[in-house]
Design an enzyme around this catalytic site. Structure first.
Site, PDB file in Angstrom:
ATOM      1  N   CYS A  95       0.847  -1.199   0.000  1.00 57.25           N
ATOM      2  CA  CYS A  95       0.000   0.000   0.000  1.00 57.25           C
ATOM      3  C   CYS A  95       0.888   1.257   0.000  1.00 57.25           C
ATOM      4  O   CYS A  95       1.614   1.484  -0.962  1.00 57.25           O
ATOM      5  CB  CYS A  95      -0.988  -0.023   1.162  1.00 57.25           C
ATOM      6  SG  CYS A  95      -2.371   1.136   0.953  1.00 57.25           S
ATOM      7  N   HIS A 106      -3.767  -4.575  -0.357  1.00 59.58           N
ATOM      8  CA  HIS A 106      -3.332  -5.251   0.865  1.00 59.58           C
ATOM      9  C   HIS A 106      -3.415  -6.762   0.669  1.00 59.58           C
ATOM     10  O   HIS A 106      -4.504  -7.334   0.778  1.00 59.58           O
ATOM     11  CB  HIS A 106      -4.223  -4.840   2.038  1.00 59.58           C
ATOM     12  CG  HIS A 106      -4.021  -3.443   2.488  1.00 59.58           C
ATOM     13  ND1 HIS A 106      -3.076  -3.090   3.440  1.00 59.58           N
ATOM     14  CD2 HIS A 106      -4.633  -2.295   2.123  1.00 59.58           C
ATOM     15  CE1 HIS A 106      -3.123  -1.785   3.640  1.00 59.58           C
ATOM     16  NE2 HIS A 106      -4.056  -1.278   2.856  1.00 59.58           N
ATOM     17  N   GLU A 140      -2.503  -9.026   2.647  1.00 71.23           N
ATOM     18  CA  GLU A 140      -2.878  -9.632   3.926  1.00 71.23           C
ATOM     19  C   GLU A 140      -4.387  -9.558   4.186  1.00 71.23           C
ATOM     20  O   GLU A 140      -4.900 -10.218   5.090  1.00 71.23           O
ATOM     21  CB  GLU A 140      -2.101  -8.991   5.075  1.00 71.23           C
ATOM     22  CG  GLU A 140      -2.587  -7.621   5.523  1.00 71.23           C
ATOM     23  CD  GLU A 140      -2.158  -6.464   4.643  1.00 71.23           C
ATOM     24  OE1 GLU A 140      -2.402  -5.319   5.029  1.00 71.23           O
ATOM     25  OE2 GLU A 140      -1.572  -6.712   3.572  1.00 71.23           O
TER      26      GLU A 140
END
Length: 210
Positions: free
Chosen positions: A79, A185, A187
């Site tokens: 990001c 992102h 994750e």
């Protein structure tokens, strides 16, 4: 072992939890001496480019990151962390970045020539369109990933591994040599995001050639 760079502006919890799900060893630190022990680095980030670069300079992390990359240590920016990999950003005034990748970070226009509007910040799931081969996207042919951002990278196509259309063609995955970045992102991007992190771990472990 992956070292997650803590400079006070990163999504440390979600990144670390994703690595835990992969059963991959990691540690979090803001100390260049500690981070130097890592086989690969992750630079997360949420917030302002200008503020982030200021803190990285204050903590002596800019010189450390550049020296680590020069030695061949893999680096993954996430990001804002991806945006920091570029030469400069227009956010809150022109600010110099880490300079690993050519290009400038600029704001998503939010309106097309036809007057169609897009919400800024861009928040939500978008498709990945693969542009150039990379070990970071090994065995990945596309899919949806999760974005939260108001700025994007204007850069040469040679740095773009995958893109996502949102008003403009947003570089979603970038890379050059041992430096990689995702505007989204991973994750928070379900199994596809975990696969990207697994591929990065394979790069760190030198199981694939970059």
């Amino acid at each position: 072992m992956i070292g997650i760079i803590d400079y006070g502006m990163g999504n440390l919890y979600s990144v670390s939890k994703a690595l835990e799900r992969m059963n991959y060893d990691y540690f979090i630190s803001s100390s260049p001496d500690e981070l130097a022990k890592a086989d690969g680095l992750i630079l997360p980030g949420v917030g302002s480019f200008k503020d982030a670069m200021g803190i990285l300079h204050e903590k002596g992390l800019v010189s450390f990151i550049k020296e680590s990359v020069a030695k061949g240590t893999p680096l993954l920016g996430i990001c804002l962390g991806m945006q920091l990999l570029f030469e400069e950003s227009e956010e809150n005034g022109l600010t110099q970045g880490l300079g690993f990748l050519k290009g400038r970070i600029t704001k998503i226009p939010g309106i097309t020539a036809n007057g169609e509007t897009y919400k800024v910040p861009h928040m939500g799931w978008n498709d990945l369109e693969l542009k150039n081969p990379s070990p970071l996207l090994k065995d990945i042919e596309g899919g949806h990933v999760y974005f939260v951002h108001s700025y994007f990278a204007e850069t040469d196509n040679e740095n773009v591994i995958a893109s996502s259309m949102y008003d403009v063609d947003v570089p979603a995955v970038v890379g050059k040599g041992n430096v990689f970045g995702t505007q989204f992102h991973p994750e928070k991007s379900s199994e596809l995001g975990l696969k990207i992190l697994q591929n990065y771990a394979a790069i760190v472990e030198k199981k694939v050639t970059i």
